[in-house]
Structures are given as C-alpha cells and as structure tokens.
Design a protein around this motif. Sequence first.
Motif, PDB file in Angstrom:
ATOM      1  N   ARG A 456       0.841  -1.186   0.000  1.00 32.19           N
ATOM      2  CA  ARG A 456       0.000   0.000   0.000  1.00 32.19           C
ATOM      3  C   ARG A 456       0.879   1.240   0.000  1.00 32.19           C
ATOM      4  N   GLN A 457       0.302   2.355  -0.500  1.00 35.49           N
ATOM      5  CA  GLN A 457       1.046   3.602  -0.627  1.00 35.49           C
ATOM      6  C   GLN A 457       0.235   4.736  -0.014  1.00 35.49           C
ATOM      7  N   ALA A 458       0.851   5.459   0.902  1.00 36.02           N
ATOM      8  CA  ALA A 458       0.169   6.565   1.573  1.00 36.02           C
ATOM      9  C   ALA A 458       1.028   7.815   1.510  1.00 36.02           C
ATOM     10  N   ASN A 460       2.175  10.885   3.669  1.00 39.42           N
ATOM     11  CA  ASN A 460       2.285  11.164   5.098  1.00 39.42           C
ATOM     12  C   ASN A 460       3.025  12.479   5.307  1.00 39.42           C
ATOM     13  N   SER A 528      -2.065  11.118   7.339  1.00 27.66           N
ATOM     14  CA  SER A 528      -1.774   9.976   6.480  1.00 27.66           C
ATOM     15  C   SER A 528      -2.984   9.710   5.604  1.00 27.66           C
ATOM     16  N   ASP A 530      -4.211   7.163   2.473  1.00 26.46           N
ATOM     17  CA  ASP A 530      -3.926   5.987   1.662  1.00 26.46           C
ATOM     18  C   ASP A 530      -4.297   6.279   0.206  1.00 26.46           C
ATOM     19  N   THR A 532      -3.302   4.214  -2.382  1.00 22.83           N
ATOM     20  CA  THR A 532      -2.920   3.001  -3.110  1.00 22.83           C
ATOM     21  C   THR A 532      -3.504   2.937  -4.521  1.00 22.83           C
ATOM     22  N   PRO A 567       1.099   3.032   4.892  1.00 22.36           N
ATOM     23  CA  PRO A 567       0.285   3.690   5.926  1.00 22.36           C
ATOM     24  C   PRO A 567       0.700   3.214   7.306  1.00 22.36           C
ATOM     25  N   ALA A 571      -3.614   4.318  12.202  1.00 19.01           N
ATOM     26  CA  ALA A 571      -3.836   5.494  11.373  1.00 19.01           C
ATOM     27  C   ALA A 571      -4.130   6.709  12.236  1.00 19.01           C
ATOM     28  N   THR A 593      -9.451  -2.622   2.796  1.00 10.46           N
ATOM     29  CA  THR A 593      -8.035  -2.984   2.875  1.00 10.46           C
ATOM     30  C   THR A 593      -7.607  -3.885   1.730  1.00 10.46           C
ATOM     31  N   TYR A 598      -9.332   2.101  -1.205  1.00  9.36           N
ATOM     32  CA  TYR A 598      -8.838   3.231  -0.423  1.00  9.36           C
ATOM     33  C   TYR A 598      -8.907   2.889   1.060  1.00  9.36           C
ATOM     34  N   GLY A 599      -7.800   3.114   1.766  1.00  5.56           N
ATOM     35  CA  GLY A 599      -7.835   2.968   3.217  1.00  5.56           C
ATOM     36  C   GLY A 599      -8.741   4.031   3.818  1.00  5.56           C
TER      37      GLY A 599
END
Length: 878
Positions: A456-458, A460, A528, A530, A532, A567, A571, A593, A598-599
């Motif tokens: 996953r990519q967040a 931050n 943060s 998410d 993704t 992430p 969170a 998830t 999307y987170g």
Amino acid sequence: MKHHARSVFGIGSFPAISPRAAVLLVAGLVFSSVQTSPAALLKSAEVTAVVNDVKVVDPTKGERPAGVKDVVRGDVGLKTGLKSRAELLFQDKTLTRLGANTLFSFNQGTRELELERGTMLLQVPKNVGGAKIRTAAVTAAITGTTILLEYSPVKWKPRNPPGVSPDVVLMAPEQSLLELQNPKRRYSAPDLTELRRKAALARKNAAHVKVMVLEGTLRLYLNNRVGESVLIGPGEMIILSPTALTIPPSVNFDIAQLARTSLLVNNANWPTTRSQVQMAQVARQIAIQEKSLQGGDLQPTNLVIFGSGTEVFLTTPDMLTVLNLARTAAPFIPDGSRPAGDLQKDGSSGSSGEDEPATSGSADGGGTSVGTNLPGFLAQGSTTVTTGSPPVTSAQISSNFTIATMLPGAVPVTPTEGSDFLLFSTAGTDSGSGSNLTGTQVVGTVNIPAVASGQRQALNFDYRFLTDEISQGASFVDQFLVTIVSGDNSFELSLDRDALRTAVNVLSPVAQAGVGGFQGGTDWLPFSLDLTPLAGSAATVSFFIFDVGDSVVDSAFTVDNFRFGAPPVAAPAIPGKFVMNLNAPGTDVTLGTGAGEYGVPTMEGLPARNNLGEAADVGTLVINSPDSVNVNAPILASTGINGAGTTFGGRGGNVQINSDAAINVNAAVKVSESSVVGNRASRAGGRIALTSQKTAGTAISISNTGELLSLLNAAAPGPGGTVQVTSAGGDILINGKVVADRGTVDIRNNGPSGQIFLNSTAHLAADVVKVGALGTNGQLTVNAGSQISAVNTLKLYGGTGSLGKVAFTGSGTVNLSGSQIHIRANTVEISGSTNVNNNGATAVHATNHNYNATPGNGGGQFRNPVTQGPASGAPDFD
C-alpha cells in the motif's frame, strides 16, 4: 526579542548599586526635568480607530458597535473583543490605544482612567498635567509619559448570596483578598463568607499586572497599601500580582525592539487613523539605552516574554535570529527592492508587551511579484525550537514546489536559511470573512511512487496550526487547506482553529516557544492518506492559509516530514474537515483494505491534552463520487480519549457520503460513543448522511453487517445526533442497525415511485424515527422481525397516490414503539401472517385500511388499539 535584565534574573553585570536604587536614580533624574502646569480635566474622548469587534459600553443603554468619531464620556466605556483593537484621542491630545479583550473607561471631569482588563498604551503630552490609570489592584500616575499597561484579572462571575451587601457583591477577587488583609470597615458574617470565597479565587488564579515605560516616568501605587509606591523610568518594566503587598524590583527591556514589534506602539499598524504615537521622546530614550549597552552598564540576555503574560523563556541565538524578522513569515520582496534598514539583521529583540504576536510593522507592501531566487518550498522555522516535534528532515520536502499565482491580496513569504520545517503565514493579509479568501498559497507537483502487488502507498506528513486564538472563547474561521489532486480525484483537508481547541489549553513546547511570535498552537499532528489506487501517478499538492479578523494578527501553519510510504499501523486521526472527491469516471470506489481499495481515513477526535479535560471535537469526512461507493471497512469518527476524571468529551463527528450511483454499507459507521468504558463517551451526538442520486434499482443498501451509529449516553449533556439516508428514487434496503441515541433517524425516498425495505434484521432506534417513501406512489415495506423504536415520535409514511402503500409483511412480528406513532399512505396493510406490536398511541392515516381492525395477537392486525383517519389528516413528515 531581547531583554536587558538586572540581577532579578540573576544574569548580567550592573552598576554597584541595588536594583531599586538604580530605578530611583534614573527615575529621579528624568522626573526632575518635568515642568508642570495646571491640568485640563478630561471631558471626553473621540474614537479615532476601530479594528474588528469594538463596542461602546453604556451602563444605562447596554452595548452597541463602536465607530470612528464616536464620543466617549461620562460612565461610557469601550470594550474590544478577540483580535480587535481601538484608539481614542482626548481633547488635550492624550492618546490611548486598546489591545484585544480590553475593557476601558474614564472618570469624566478628572484625569483618571480605568482599565478593568486587557492592554492599553497611554501617551500623555508634556505639560498637560499627567493622568492616573487605575486597575483593581494598582494605580499608575504619569506625567508626560508613554507607557504600556497590561492587567489580567481573576476570571469570576458576580453572584448575590442572601445577606451580602452590594459593595461586597461587586468587589473583585483581588480586592476581596486585599480587603481581608486590611479591612476598611466591619463586615457581617455573610459578607465575610463571600469575601473569603473570592479571596480563595484570587489565591488560586494567576492574575497579573505588567507596566512598561517607554519614556518619561511613572509612579506605581498599590491601592490597598498606603505609602507603597515606586518610580519607574524609561526602559523599565514591573510585573506583579494584583494581590501583592509590596512592589518588586523592575527589570529593563529593549525599548527599540518593543517600538518596532508592538502592535499598539508601532504607528504602521494604524494606517487609517489621524492620530500618531509621538516618537521623538521615545527615540531619545532608545539612544540613551544604546549608549548604556555599548558602555557595558546594561548586558543583553536571551530572556524573552512573548507578548502578553508573565512567562519568561530562555531562547537561543538561532531563535532570536528568527524572531528578528518580527514575524516568521515576512513579506517577500524581490532582490534589490527592499528599502534600506527594513528588517535589519541586528540580532536585537524585545517584548511586545501585549496580547498580540510580535509584528514587524513594515509597511512597504512588497510581495506582489515573485523573484527567481525563491528556492522551492517556503522554508521557515528553526530546529532549535522543535522540542517535542516529530523527526525533522528538510530533505524530505520536495524541491519542486513553487509559488502559485496569488489570489487577490495574497502575500508570498520569504525562506529562512537553515530551517528544517516549513511555515506558511497570512503575512498580514486579512480575508475579512470566510467567503472572501486571501492569504498565501503554495502549489507543487509530486510523483506517487508505484508499489508491488499487495503493498500500500500513503502520503504522510506532520503539521501544526499556529494561532493566537486557541485559548480564546470567540470563534474566528482562520483556516488552512491542504489539497491533493491526481487526475479526476482530489482530496482536501481544511482545518480551522476551533477544531483544535480543547477545554484545557496546554500549549505544546513549540507553541510555548512562540515560533515567529505565534503563541497559541497545537502539538504536532500526523496526516496519512492511503493513495494506493493512485500509485504510479502524479499529484499536485497545494497549501493555502487564510486569516479572518485583524490583519496584523496572523495565523500560520507548519509542515514537516513530507513523504510517501506504507500507511501507519495505527492510522492518525484527522480533525477538521476532510473531503474525498473520487471522480475517476466509470470506477466504483471501495473503502477497505483489499487490492485497489482506499484505506479509510480515521476521523476520531484528538485526545485531551496532557490527559486533562475533554477530548477535542471530531471532524467531518465527506466522500463524493459519481459512481458507487462501497464501505467495506469501519469509518470511525467518534470521540477521542477524555482526560482523567472527565466522563463526557467532545462533540461527535460528521460523515457524509454522496454518490450519483449506489451506496453500499457493509461495516460500521460510528460518529459518537455512548459507553463510558475506555473513557471515550461523547458530550453530543454526531451526524451521518448518505445521499444517492440514483433513480432506479438499489440506491442505498445497509447490509446485516452494516451499522450507522450516532450513540450517546443518557447522562451526556447532548444534544443527540442524526442519521439521514436519502434516495432520489432508487430503492433503499435496510438490513442492519441505524441508531441515533437521543436524536433523529430520517430515512426517505423522494422518487415518484421510490421504495424502502426494512427487512427482518433491520433495527432502527432514536428519539424520533421517520421512514418515508414520500413520492406520490412511494411504497414502504416493513418485514416481520424488524424493530423500530422511537422514544417520542415514530412516522412510517408511504405515498398518497393510488399505488402509495405502507405494507407490513412476512411471518412473525414487527415491533414498533413510540409515544406517538403515525402511519400514513393511500393504503396501509398487514399481511395475514404478520402481527404488528405497536407500543404507543397509534394513528393510521389512510384511504384503504387493509388489516383486521380488532386489536389482538394474531396475524393481519395491530396488537394494540389504533385510531383511524384519512391520509390527508396525517402530520407533515418533517
């Protein structure tokens, strides 16, 4: 800022005489040169400047807004609000400037002024007879002098107990304490009880008086101690408690820096007034003080008082360099165009002596164009004051951010070399109102790194909001916005100062250090998001800060540790308002998830600072999409952890989901908490609103694992929250739980033939429950096994057209409760295998009553009696 302190601070070297003797010696020399003349009585004062919230206070007529050219006389006073100030000019040219949160009056026909609270500058011209300024505790007598006086009294509310005399009822806590020490008359038992109660308030609270003399002399008296007085000369300051029995020694302050940075002293902060502080005498005292510095009679220290109050901070050279800019974010002026002598880097510093941040007073107005020498992001701040902040790594801030096109009235800001976090400021701009935004905006582009399958990519970063109003009661919508745009998708975090205010206002270490003069603030907060589904694409990031109120009193925010990565496991909560516009065409949006999902942003309220008082109010989450929105993971927007001993905390959150297609809720959405277990119980309920514009098929579905919860304890102050579910015509299917404790559940289908299905596992509960298929031929179907509970009113409505219907169906029992139950439709019917257990006064408003009219416990009937009438007789749904 820089204070020239004597041995009262234990720092520096001074002449071989006692501090009090030094004061008397300087003051005596100056005082002996004053020529007196008959004093003209003060008859009236004209208001010459009004900034923001200023009111005329008339004891007989109440309060009204003040305006320029208003005349103040008699018992009439002047009151300033938050982020406000005013100026008055007497007939003899005596000048008075009032800071924020100040209440001022004068005794007509005398030369006595009254400061009930707040901060004031007073400049009395030479040879007019001087003046006296009274507070509840001290009196300052001046002759041809320029002074600043700050009085922070104990906060109290008058009360009128039986048997207490009017004089004691009106006596302030400080006066009560002093009166008990030196009573002027004999008091009754009720009077003594009330005096002791107020005296205890005075002992408990940290009130203070602060007096600063820029030029001339001032004799300071204790009101309740005959003979206790002292002379104060130029560049000297005395701070004392209103309940003090003796006057402490004075200390020296930097007159030059005070004159530059003080909101009340610097004439550049008052461009609309015809009055001016006369600076010739002040300039002479500055020159004398500079000679004392050069000769070694005074030694500079790194002791600082930031604006109002009495806290003294030990700063570093780096911090003083930042403060020398007067405000951290100074107006940007291209190379070669800055006026000579503007914001000189002389390393000097001082105290503003009032309740506003230090400001430069620069009136050059530069900054409408941007030079090519502005490097990347706007860097402000210093690592030397980031105690308690997250790790500081300036290299993690992308270097390709540049100043965007300015909105009208916006001012860019200059970088400060050697900084490790970024600060953005309104830099003297003033939006006037939230609908007319001005401020500073920075825009840049970043690439969202791609990730391997299953990762996953967040985005931050850490941030802080700085404002001088965090601890104040009034509301200003000073705000900053962070916007992230990637293709058709955008995300916006908007944070105003009210979202960060808690009942106990304990400032973070950086806020206490007064970064750039901004005294109020919050602790560092993590952000943060998410992203993704957007990994591998580009995003535009924009920061925007705007200010409302007095343009000289700025707001600012800082950004640090800007990075992409996984992430965090826990969170961080996002206060304020967070909007997700997920507009990629033809793509359903899923919060969860799983791959490509999307987170869910966490919106829980911030915990109580230092484990004291209430948790902060919860923010708002808005999700907008033209396609279906699926909630497959919990959305938590409930109260944070309350402080020790606090049972009920902040107000619940606000979750809104808007879709042009379907909304499917398969997990809990909770916006407030009722249980006191875990110390998260809310003070007031939150709000949930689901809105679908879909007109056919299933528009909104709450599955048997889905919950819409606005919970509130029966003992909480309230009010309760709301849960709203609205369709433009597509079907609404409720299989799960919808609860608004002490509030309202409102489920409605507005389509001409819209349908609502309350299925066997549906559970609805609130003080007021309304479920309506409100179109002409709308139909509401309530299946056996469902439970609908209202404390007060329950409404179940279908359409009044020929096909409009409320139908109770299925094998088993439908449970309805409410003090008043209204069922309305063209046709109300109960199937032969369905029993409706109606607990409450029930009225059925219908043209066709298709059920067994005899109450009983069998199928096809209501268990308890009902009254019947036409559909037109039903009360309005709203």
